[in-house]
Design a protein around this motif. Sequence first.
Motif, PDB file in Angstrom:
ATOM      1  N   UNK A 114       1.135  -1.289   0.554  1.00 29.52           N
ATOM      2  CA  UNK A 114      -0.033   0.078   0.079  1.00 29.52           C
ATOM      3  C   UNK A 114       0.750   1.331   0.425  1.00 29.52           C
ATOM      4  N   UNK A 115       0.141   1.976  -1.021  1.00 28.33           N
ATOM      5  CA  UNK A 115       1.224   3.520  -0.951  1.00 28.33           C
ATOM      6  C   UNK A 115       0.132   4.270  -0.142  1.00 28.33           C
ATOM      7  N   UNK A 116       0.670   5.503   1.147  1.00 26.49           N
ATOM      8  CA  UNK A 116      -0.003   6.327   1.926  1.00 26.49           C
ATOM      9  C   UNK A 116       1.047   7.201   1.481  1.00 26.49           C
ATOM     10  N   UNK A 117       0.588   8.613   1.042  1.00 24.25           N
ATOM     11  CA  UNK A 117       0.375   9.745   0.888  1.00 24.25           C
ATOM     12  C   UNK A 117       0.857  10.925  -0.407  1.00 24.25           C
ATOM     13  N   UNK A 118       0.930  11.605  -0.540  1.00 24.30           N
ATOM     14  CA  UNK A 118       1.269  12.636  -1.387  1.00 24.30           C
ATOM     15  C   UNK A 118       1.564  12.526  -3.240  1.00 24.30           C
ATOM     16  N   UNK A 119       0.700  13.032  -4.134  1.00 28.73           N
ATOM     17  CA  UNK A 119       1.077  12.485  -5.159  1.00 28.73           C
ATOM     18  C   UNK A 119       2.156  13.498  -5.856  1.00 28.73           C
ATOM     19  N   UNK A 120       2.583  13.507  -6.777  1.00 35.14           N
ATOM     20  CA  UNK A 120       3.752  14.305  -7.339  1.00 35.14           C
ATOM     21  C   UNK A 120       3.215  15.826  -7.201  1.00 35.14           C
ATOM     22  N   UNK A 121       4.283  16.535  -7.443  1.00 35.46           N
ATOM     23  CA  UNK A 121       4.204  17.879  -8.024  1.00 35.46           C
ATOM     24  C   UNK A 121       3.154  18.417  -8.886  1.00 35.46           C
ATOM     25  N   UNK A 122       3.086  19.429 -10.215  1.00 39.77           N
ATOM     26  CA  UNK A 122       2.330  19.403 -10.660  1.00 39.77           C
ATOM     27  C   UNK A 122       3.092  18.770 -11.835  1.00 39.77           C
ATOM     28  N   UNK A 123       2.216  18.559 -12.512  1.00 40.23           N
ATOM     29  CA  UNK A 123       3.877  18.261 -13.566  1.00 40.23           C
ATOM     30  C   UNK A 123       2.546  17.897 -15.278  1.00 40.23           C
ATOM     31  N   UNK A 124       2.940  17.685 -16.003  1.00 38.27           N
ATOM     32  CA  UNK A 124       2.415  17.374 -16.942  1.00 38.27           C
ATOM     33  C   UNK A 124       1.775  15.717 -16.730  1.00 38.27           C
ATOM     34  N   UNK A 125       2.300  14.894 -16.516  1.00 38.71           N
ATOM     35  CA  UNK A 125       1.946  13.238 -16.353  1.00 38.71           C
ATOM     36  C   UNK A 125       2.897  13.097 -15.219  1.00 38.71           C
ATOM     37  N   UNK A 126       2.124  11.437 -14.321  1.00 40.06           N
ATOM     38  CA  UNK A 126       2.216  11.125 -13.690  1.00 40.06           C
ATOM     39  C   UNK A 126       0.872   9.751 -13.634  1.00 40.06           C
ATOM     40  N   UNK A 127       1.604   8.513 -12.769  1.00 42.72           N
ATOM     41  CA  UNK A 127       0.949   7.109 -12.978  1.00 42.72           C
ATOM     42  C   UNK A 127       1.812   6.690 -11.891  1.00 42.72           C
ATOM     43  N   UNK A 128       0.997   5.431 -11.820  1.00 44.23           N
ATOM     44  CA  UNK A 128       1.612   4.505 -10.810  1.00 44.23           C
ATOM     45  C   UNK A 128       1.273   2.952 -11.091  1.00 44.23           C
ATOM     46  N   UNK A 129       2.254   2.612 -11.417  1.00 43.32           N
ATOM     47  CA  UNK A 129       1.846   1.425 -11.968  1.00 43.32           C
ATOM     48  C   UNK A 129       2.759   0.013 -11.622  1.00 43.32           C
ATOM     49  N   UNK A 130       2.175  -1.443 -11.906  1.00 42.83           N
ATOM     50  CA  UNK A 130       3.128  -2.266 -10.926  1.00 42.83           C
ATOM     51  C   UNK A 130       3.131  -3.378 -12.092  1.00 42.83           C
TER      52      UNK A 130
END
Length: 493
Positions: A114-130
Amino acid sequence: MSIGTTLAEDMEINDTEVNDTEVDDTEAFQQALEQDGFTVQEGELAYFDLLKLLEEGALPSAYGNNPTTKYLIYFVPPAPGYEVDEQISEITSTLGVSGNLTPFWNLRPDEAVVFVGRTPPECRYFSYDHYIMHRTYDNERRWLFANIADTVNNLVIKSEGTPDGEPGNPFNQTTVIIITADRGIDQRIRAAAQSAGYSDNITNIQVLPSVMLNMGLENDSDTFAAFVRPALINDTQAEENYINNTPATVFRITPNNTTELDPYDYPELRVRGTGQTEFDLMDDLEDLRVAILDRYNESNTTELPTSQVVPVGTDGIQRGINVIGPNNDACYLWSANQTVSSPTPPFFDTSQYYPFLRDPAITLGNDSDEFIIVYGVNHVATGKATYSNFAIYGADVWNGVRAITDADFSGSAEEYLPDNPNAKYLYVYKLARNCSEDDQYCYEVPYGQGAHGLELDQPLFIGWRVYMENSTKTGPAYSEIVYDRAIKFDPES
């Protein structure tokens, strides 16, 4: 603002208060899980610096690193009673991660990460992938590096700024992301999170579909990994802070008692493609090609082939081949005439498996008349991508030296096609050892800098990435984009 403090100091105080609150929530979450009969082990997130791992000998290749993006990877504790093996420990220590943690982990069918916390700062794109990293076929251990399903990206994530995935602000927002194979475990974790103050409308699930995976802790069980991709963060300092001190944590959650399994099915995928293509620009692209050749007509030319780099992850899983970490949110192209299709062992040597990248070899010497022109359709300008880039790689150890993004090459084709209104949808960029002062769109490729450069005799290739069509919230369809191109120019002999 407090009396006697500056605005910056006051903001720092407020940030500290927020961080303290988040720590309290995280501790409450862990306590709630333990009260529900789970063993909770804390991991961490760290920059998976492939160039550093290559330079320090922890890996034999950089495996096609994306120079635009500093990927974070989950470092997860092994299952209770297990230890990390020696080679993984070397990777962990090289990246400055302490403790008994691993970037590649097995998981029981009733466990979760489990990930718990903040998403990245403002950017063009982000994702979490497994990903599934390794699998045993018969008695052969293979490296797959295959994505399992869709990402959780900035257009679909459930967070405090985008509750239930609704439109809003997904950046620097609190979120919870659960990776598990089991519905019952997912529900128990959600209940614990809610008791700690994390609303269910900010909680995301990334399914491990056990129908196609070998869950477990045995030596022949599948090995997994999870990455965070923050691309083109707007503020350099914010990027550095997020990468080096990510405001989040990772837990491995293990039930203390045997539970009845309720496995998830394979999740429904977002569908690529809109039916709208870039092919109306093919004539304009040919005009651009002719204009490029006319401008440099005193040089010998080699027009490089372009093909898809890798198939999708599920193709790799079914065929037992290495697909080198694709993402459903992107299209991947390279200057080669074949797509990768080799079964490879863990931590394989890239120079041994894809000889077509080096035969015949394309190099970039130090002659001022030797250069490469990269050109094509600007997929962001056509609306087919959120961002796109190309990077130059060593074809032996796959070290990505620099990525040129659509922000760098936007508007670059208009001097070649000054009377063509569609030139704004195209681009041209030069790669050379020496750029002249009037070369606005040119990158000087360094050498003598180890993995951060390309030697004069080192074979190379160009790799392109085309990330996420807004309307579908996933990658564009290969059948709807015009492939990018490259031409090598050599001085007359």
